[in-house]
Design a protein around this motif. Structure first.
Motif, PDB file in Angstrom:
ATOM      1  N   GLN A  20     -21.244 -18.325  68.669  1.00 16.46           N
ATOM      2  CA  GLN A  20     -20.869 -16.915  68.615  1.00 16.46           C
ATOM      3  C   GLN A  20     -20.529 -16.463  70.023  1.00 16.46           C
ATOM      4  O   GLN A  20     -21.347 -16.587  70.936  1.00 16.46           O
ATOM      5  N   ASN A  23     -21.890 -10.468  70.299  1.00 14.78           N
ATOM      6  CA  ASN A  23     -22.354  -9.725  69.139  1.00 14.78           C
ATOM      7  C   ASN A  23     -22.146  -8.245  69.409  1.00 14.78           C
ATOM      8  O   ASN A  23     -22.656  -7.708  70.382  1.00 14.78           O
ATOM      9  N   LYS A  28     -22.542 -10.462  61.417  1.00 13.65           N
ATOM     10  CA  LYS A  28     -21.389 -11.344  61.520  1.00 13.65           C
ATOM     11  C   LYS A  28     -21.591 -12.512  60.564  1.00 13.65           C
ATOM     12  O   LYS A  28     -22.535 -13.291  60.708  1.00 13.65           O
ATOM     13  N   SER A  29     -20.706 -12.643  59.583  1.00 12.11           N
ATOM     14  CA  SER A  29     -20.860 -13.661  58.544  1.00 12.11           C
ATOM     15  C   SER A  29     -20.430 -15.039  59.018  1.00 12.11           C
ATOM     16  O   SER A  29     -19.360 -15.200  59.585  1.00 12.11           O
ATOM     17  N   PHE A  42     -25.557 -15.224  57.786  1.00  6.04           N
ATOM     18  CA  PHE A  42     -24.985 -14.327  58.792  1.00  6.04           C
ATOM     19  C   PHE A  42     -25.898 -14.222  60.006  1.00  6.04           C
ATOM     20  O   PHE A  42     -27.034 -14.685  59.997  1.00  6.04           O
ATOM     21  N   SER A  64     -25.969 -16.078  71.873  1.00  4.60           N
ATOM     22  CA  SER A  64     -24.504 -16.024  71.935  1.00  4.60           C
ATOM     23  C   SER A  64     -24.016 -16.897  73.076  1.00  4.60           C
ATOM     24  O   SER A  64     -24.652 -17.006  74.114  1.00  4.60           O
ATOM     25  N   GLU A 112     -17.434  -7.471  59.250  1.00  2.92           N
ATOM     26  CA  GLU A 112     -18.364  -8.581  59.455  1.00  2.92           C
ATOM     27  C   GLU A 112     -17.669  -9.894  59.781  1.00  2.92           C
ATOM     28  O   GLU A 112     -18.087 -10.957  59.364  1.00  2.92           O
ATOM     29  N   PHE A 114     -16.850 -13.075  61.992  1.00  5.70           N
ATOM     30  CA  PHE A 114     -17.567 -13.854  62.991  1.00  5.70           C
ATOM     31  C   PHE A 114     -16.740 -13.903  64.261  1.00  5.70           C
ATOM     32  O   PHE A 114     -15.556 -14.233  64.229  1.00  5.70           O
ATOM     33  N   ASN A 115     -17.344 -13.584  65.386  1.00  7.88           N
ATOM     34  CA  ASN A 115     -16.663 -13.573  66.672  1.00  7.88           C
ATOM     35  C   ASN A 115     -17.067 -14.832  67.426  1.00  7.88           C
ATOM     36  O   ASN A 115     -18.044 -14.840  68.161  1.00  7.88           O
TER      37      ASN A 115
END
Length: 149
Positions: A20, A23, A28-29, A42, A64, A112, A114-115
């Motif tokens: 990730q 956030n 986030k899925s 998630f 992250s 949602e 995902f980053n």
């Protein structure tokens, strides 16, 4: 997204290898059902890995910017969710996967996404044993250079 997949009832075992990037404070899925908001793995706004199958159960936190092996066993009150082998027993409900799977997004909630990067996702029909999950986790960790327990 695979919108043509069959309905898959519990139990289900899932692994997602991902990093990730950041956030933004909302969920986030990593994966989600294509039909309605049934089963989902998630990361919530507090960096906890969560599992949804009618209600929410959360496990350990993740960092992250680092690659992790995310893991979930979706099996009613015997469900568990975690990161890199640190698992928490949760009771997220009894819903399964409906009509396929979406990776990196919630098929019904646009905020949602995902980053980050998803490197690999593995879904199994059934609840894998502790030994089986440990072997898969170790193989994924070795493949992607992630330390797992």
């Amino acid at each position: 997204a695979n919108s043509t997949g069959p309905l898959r009832s519990q139990p289900i075992t899932a692994f997602v290898v991902a990093t990730q990037a950041s956030n933004s404070g909302s969920a986030k899925s990593l994966f989600n059902s294509r039909v309605g908001n049934t089963a989902a793995l998630f990361i919530n706004g507090s960096q906890l890995v969560g599992l949804y199958a009618g209600s929410i159960g959360t496990g350990s936190s993740q960092t992250s910017g680092s690659a992790h092996v995310f893991e979930a066993v979706v099996d009613g009150s015997s469900s568990s969710v975690g990161v890199d082998g640190s698992l928490t027993t949760v009771n997220p409900g009894i819903q399964g996967l409906g009509g396929g799977v979406t990776l990196g997004a919630n098929s019904t909630v646009t905020r949602e996404f995902f980053n980050g990067d998803i490197f690999e996702a593995v879904l199994y029909k059934g609840a894998m044993s502790t030994t089986e999950r440990s072997a898969v986790r170790a193989a994924l960790g070795a493949k992607w250079g992630i330390t797992v327990s």
